[in-house]
Design a protein around this motif. Sequence first.
Motif, PDB file in Angstrom:
ATOM      1  N   MET A 200       0.826  -1.195   0.000  1.00  9.70           N
ATOM      2  CA  MET A 200       0.000   0.000   0.000  1.00  9.70           C
ATOM      3  C   MET A 200       0.869   1.256   0.000  1.00  9.70           C
ATOM      4  SD  MET A 200      -1.366   0.319   3.954  1.00  9.70           S
ATOM      5  CE  MET A 200      -2.017  -1.349   3.997  1.00  9.70           C
ATOM      6  N   ILE A 201       0.227   2.376  -0.286  1.00  9.23           N
ATOM      7  CA  ILE A 201       0.859   3.688  -0.144  1.00  9.23           C
ATOM      8  C   ILE A 201       0.524   4.204   1.246  1.00  9.23           C
ATOM      9  CG2 ILE A 201       0.797   6.104  -0.892  1.00  9.23           C
ATOM     10  CD1 ILE A 201       2.128   4.515  -2.977  1.00  9.23           C
ATOM     11  N   ILE A 202       1.538   4.626   1.996  1.00 11.75           N
ATOM     12  CA  ILE A 202       1.329   5.194   3.322  1.00 11.75           C
ATOM     13  C   ILE A 202       1.795   6.646   3.305  1.00 11.75           C
ATOM     14  CG2 ILE A 202       1.841   5.018   5.784  1.00 11.75           C
ATOM     15  CD1 ILE A 202       2.583   2.062   5.296  1.00 11.75           C
ATOM     16  N   LEU A 203       0.855   7.576   3.311  1.00 10.50           N
ATOM     17  CA  LEU A 203       1.190   8.999   3.373  1.00 10.50           C
ATOM     18  C   LEU A 203       1.511   9.347   4.821  1.00 10.50           C
ATOM     19  CD1 LEU A 203      -1.717  10.348   1.132  1.00 10.50           C
ATOM     20  CD2 LEU A 203       0.622   9.801   0.431  1.00 10.50           C
ATOM     21  N   ALA A 204       2.729   9.787   5.080  1.00 11.96           N
ATOM     22  CA  ALA A 204       3.186   9.986   6.446  1.00 11.96           C
ATOM     23  C   ALA A 204       3.438  11.464   6.737  1.00 11.96           C
ATOM     24  CB  ALA A 204       4.459   9.186   6.696  1.00 11.96           C
ATOM     25  N   ALA A 205       2.686  12.011   7.680  1.00 16.44           N
ATOM     26  CA  ALA A 205       2.881  13.406   8.082  1.00 16.44           C
ATOM     27  C   ALA A 205       4.132  13.525   8.941  1.00 16.44           C
ATOM     28  CB  ALA A 205       1.666  13.911   8.853  1.00 16.44           C
ATOM     29  N   THR A 206       4.942  14.535   8.648  1.00 15.54           N
ATOM     30  CA  THR A 206       6.180  14.771   9.400  1.00 15.54           C
ATOM     31  C   THR A 206       6.105  16.133  10.092  1.00 15.54           C
ATOM     32  OG1 THR A 206       7.174  15.668   7.378  1.00 15.54           O
ATOM     33  CG2 THR A 206       7.571  13.345   7.866  1.00 15.54           C
ATOM     34  N   PRO A 207       6.965  16.372  11.079  1.00 15.96           N
ATOM     35  CA  PRO A 207       6.903  17.634  11.833  1.00 15.96           C
ATOM     36  C   PRO A 207       7.033  18.858  10.935  1.00 15.96           C
ATOM     37  CG  PRO A 207       8.318  16.063  12.947  1.00 15.96           C
ATOM     38  CD  PRO A 207       8.003  15.475  11.612  1.00 15.96           C
ATOM     39  N   ILE A 208       6.290  19.916  11.253  1.00 13.98           N
ATOM     40  CA  ILE A 208       6.419  21.171  10.516  1.00 13.98           C
ATOM     41  C   ILE A 208       7.434  22.080  11.196  1.00 13.98           C
ATOM     42  CG2 ILE A 208       4.100  21.053   9.572  1.00 13.98           C
ATOM     43  CD1 ILE A 208       3.185  22.998  11.730  1.00 13.98           C
ATOM     44  N   GLY A 209       7.978  21.635  12.307  1.00 15.42           N
ATOM     45  CA  GLY A 209       8.968  22.435  13.021  1.00 15.42           C
ATOM     46  C   GLY A 209       9.523  21.690  14.226  1.00 15.42           C
ATOM     47  N   ASN A 210       8.667  21.423  15.191  1.00 16.75           N
ATOM     48  CA  ASN A 210       9.095  20.795  16.438  1.00 16.75           C
ATOM     49  C   ASN A 210       9.174  19.280  16.279  1.00 16.75           C
ATOM     50  OD1 ASN A 210       9.174  19.735  19.142  1.00 16.75           O
ATOM     51  ND2 ASN A 210       8.478  21.736  19.863  1.00 16.75           N
ATOM     52  N   LEU A 211      10.359  18.732  16.484  1.00 11.06           N
ATOM     53  CA  LEU A 211      10.572  17.296  16.321  1.00 11.06           C
ATOM     54  C   LEU A 211       9.708  16.486  17.288  1.00 11.06           C
ATOM     55  CD1 LEU A 211      12.290  15.228  14.737  1.00 11.06           C
ATOM     56  CD2 LEU A 211      13.931  15.304  16.625  1.00 11.06           C
ATOM     57  N   GLY A 212       9.324  17.096  18.407  1.00  9.35           N
ATOM     58  CA  GLY A 212       8.508  16.400  19.391  1.00  9.35           C
ATOM     59  C   GLY A 212       7.115  16.058  18.912  1.00  9.35           C
ATOM     60  N   ASP A 213       6.725  16.604  17.759  1.00 10.39           N
ATOM     61  CA  ASP A 213       5.394  16.332  17.216  1.00 10.39           C
ATOM     62  C   ASP A 213       5.340  15.034  16.417  1.00 10.39           C
ATOM     63  OD1 ASP A 213       4.413  18.661  18.337  1.00 10.39           O
ATOM     64  OD2 ASP A 213       4.791  19.857  16.544  1.00 10.39           O
ATOM     65  N   VAL A 214       6.461  14.342  16.300  1.00 11.21           N
ATOM     66  CA  VAL A 214       6.476  13.060  15.593  1.00 11.21           C
ATOM     67  C   VAL A 214       5.607  12.059  16.356  1.00 11.21           C
ATOM     68  CG1 VAL A 214       7.893  11.067  14.992  1.00 11.21           C
ATOM     69  CG2 VAL A 214       8.706  13.358  14.498  1.00 11.21           C
ATOM     70  N   SER A 215       4.751  11.351  15.630  1.00 10.73           N
ATOM     71  CA  SER A 215       3.887  10.372  16.292  1.00 10.73           C
ATOM     72  C   SER A 215       4.626   9.055  16.510  1.00 10.73           C
ATOM     73  CB  SER A 215       2.638  10.118  15.452  1.00 10.73           C
ATOM     74  OG  SER A 215       2.964   9.420  14.257  1.00 10.73           O
ATOM     75  N   ARG A 216       4.193   8.311  17.522  1.00  7.15           N
ATOM     76  CA  ARG A 216       4.778   7.003  17.796  1.00  7.15           C
ATOM     77  C   ARG A 216       4.562   6.068  16.613  1.00  7.15           C
ATOM     78  NH1 ARG A 216       3.166   4.131  23.321  1.00  7.15           N
ATOM     79  NH2 ARG A 216       4.294   5.980  24.041  1.00  7.15           N
ATOM     80  N   ARG A 217       3.412   6.209  15.971  1.00  6.28           N
ATOM     81  CA  ARG A 217       3.099   5.354  14.820  1.00  6.28           C
ATOM     82  C   ARG A 217       4.080   5.595  13.676  1.00  6.28           C
ATOM     83  NH1 ARG A 217      -2.291   5.826  11.177  1.00  6.28           N
ATOM     84  NH2 ARG A 217      -1.827   4.175   9.683  1.00  6.28           N
ATOM     85  N   LEU A 218       4.432   6.865  13.434  1.00 14.83           N
ATOM     86  CA  LEU A 218       5.385   7.165  12.373  1.00 14.83           C
ATOM     87  C   LEU A 218       6.736   6.527  12.671  1.00 14.83           C
ATOM     88  CD1 LEU A 218       6.283   8.579   9.792  1.00 14.83           C
ATOM     89  CD2 LEU A 218       6.741  10.623  11.151  1.00 14.83           C
ATOM     90  N   VAL A 219       7.182   6.636  13.910  1.00 15.03           N
ATOM     91  CA  VAL A 219       8.461   6.035  14.292  1.00 15.03           C
ATOM     92  C   VAL A 219       8.430   4.528  14.064  1.00 15.03           C
ATOM     93  CG1 VAL A 219      10.019   5.570  16.216  1.00 15.03           C
ATOM     94  CG2 VAL A 219       9.017   7.846  15.944  1.00 15.03           C
ATOM     95  N   GLU A 220       7.342   3.879  14.473  1.00 13.36           N
ATOM     96  CA  GLU A 220       7.231   2.428  14.313  1.00 13.36           C
ATOM     97  C   GLU A 220       7.271   2.028  12.836  1.00 13.36           C
ATOM     98  OE1 GLU A 220       3.586   1.580  16.300  1.00 13.36           O
ATOM     99  OE2 GLU A 220       4.489   1.576  18.315  1.00 13.36           O
ATOM    100  N   VAL A 221       6.601   2.799  11.983  1.00 13.19           N
ATOM    101  CA  VAL A 221       6.578   2.484  10.549  1.00 13.19           C
ATOM    102  C   VAL A 221       7.959   2.671   9.944  1.00 13.19           C
ATOM    103  CG1 VAL A 221       5.726   3.291   8.312  1.00 13.19           C
ATOM    104  CG2 VAL A 221       4.128   2.902  10.184  1.00 13.19           C
ATOM    105  N   LEU A 222       8.644   3.750  10.324  1.00 14.68           N
ATOM    106  CA  LEU A 222       9.969   4.019   9.763  1.00 14.68           C
ATOM    107  C   LEU A 222      11.006   3.006  10.236  1.00 14.68           C
ATOM    108  CD1 LEU A 222      10.129   7.927   9.951  1.00 14.68           C
ATOM    109  CD2 LEU A 222       9.788   6.487   7.926  1.00 14.68           C
ATOM    110  N   GLU A 223      10.795   2.441  11.410  1.00 17.29           N
ATOM    111  CA  GLU A 223      11.752   1.459  11.928  1.00 17.29           C
ATOM    112  C   GLU A 223      11.749   0.161  11.124  1.00 17.29           C
ATOM    113  OE1 GLU A 223      10.554   1.245  16.008  1.00 17.29           O
ATOM    114  OE2 GLU A 223      12.142   2.621  16.688  1.00 17.29           O
ATOM    115  N   SER A 224      10.660  -0.061  10.379  1.00 12.63           N
ATOM    116  CA  SER A 224      10.585  -1.304   9.599  1.00 12.63           C
ATOM    117  C   SER A 224      10.373  -1.073   8.101  1.00 12.63           C
ATOM    118  CB  SER A 224       9.440  -2.179  10.134  1.00 12.63           C
ATOM    119  OG  SER A 224       8.199  -1.495  10.039  1.00 12.63           O
ATOM    120  N   ALA A 225      10.282   0.181   7.689  1.00 18.93           N
ATOM    121  CA  ALA A 225      10.000   0.482   6.285  1.00 18.93           C
ATOM    122  C   ALA A 225      11.125   0.004   5.368  1.00 18.93           C
ATOM    123  CB  ALA A 225       9.802   1.984   6.111  1.00 18.93           C
ATOM    124  N   GLU A 226      10.746  -0.576   4.222  1.00 16.72           N
ATOM    125  CA  GLU A 226      11.726  -0.995   3.229  1.00 16.72           C
ATOM    126  C   GLU A 226      11.963   0.102   2.190  1.00 16.72           C
ATOM    127  OE1 GLU A 226      10.565  -4.656   1.463  1.00 16.72           O
ATOM    128  OE2 GLU A 226      10.550  -5.769   3.353  1.00 16.72           O
TER     129      GLU A 226
END
Length: 273
Positions: free
Chosen positions: A1-27
């Motif tokens: 599938m295509i996963i559109l992933a929102a990233t921080p517009i400034g503050n790195l603390g706005d990264v979601s836990r879900r985004l981190v989990e997806v990036l940790e396993s993304a190919e």
Amino acid sequence: MIILAATPIGNLGDVSRRLVEVLESAETVVAEDTRTTQRLLKALQIDNRPRLIALHDHNEKQRAAELAALAAESDVVVMSDAGMPTVSDPGYALVVEAVAQGVTVTAIPGPSAVLTALAISGLPTDRFTFEGFLPRKPGERRSALRALASEPRTMVFFESPSRLADSLSDLGTAFGDTRRIAVCRELTKLYEEVRRGTASELVAWAEGGVKGEIVVVVEGAPRRAVSADDALDQVQELVASGIRLKDACAEVAAATGLSSRELYQAALAARTR
């Protein structure tokens, strides 16, 4: 599938836990700028090193079919430099192609400059329209603003700091100098700033030089109290100028609060008299 992933517009603390989990396993990660994505992965201390593919305004149409086909076989994460892909950023053509190929498209919600600016602007949030970047050329920009002069919804624009003063000046000319405006700068960053006022007040500030990423939020046009007969006259004038009846009714209805359907029926009835 295509996963559109929102990233921080400034503050790195706005990264979601879900985004981190997806990036940790993304190919595979499709990125507006692979260098920006590499920096984000490093900042998040993600050890995974996915395949990075650049997707930007200059190559998206050419690569959309190829990438959609790739997403049919394995997950493809799509990221812009900041915020949600496809919103004034690359990704739209890829989504269109993915839908055409029957590939699932989903999203990881997250930071949005549009919604953040709208929320803190102090202007009505119940109905709004996002207009993206105004045209760079002065004549085209003024024409675009004139077309929005009767828009009753709150309007959200992106703008370059180098063009902000000129755009605010043109906005005041097109909309008048009574509209409330909020200029939001460097949202979620250390030097976040919101300036509120009329076009002329904000031009005076912007001419002094403004830096950073800018979102402009503008109050919608006040609805004009007019009679049904006057509204029908306005519809007929628009039609006489070449606008379709349906579109003319919609425009007058938006400006007056009257029913577009009733205006349409009244205009048809007037033709048979």
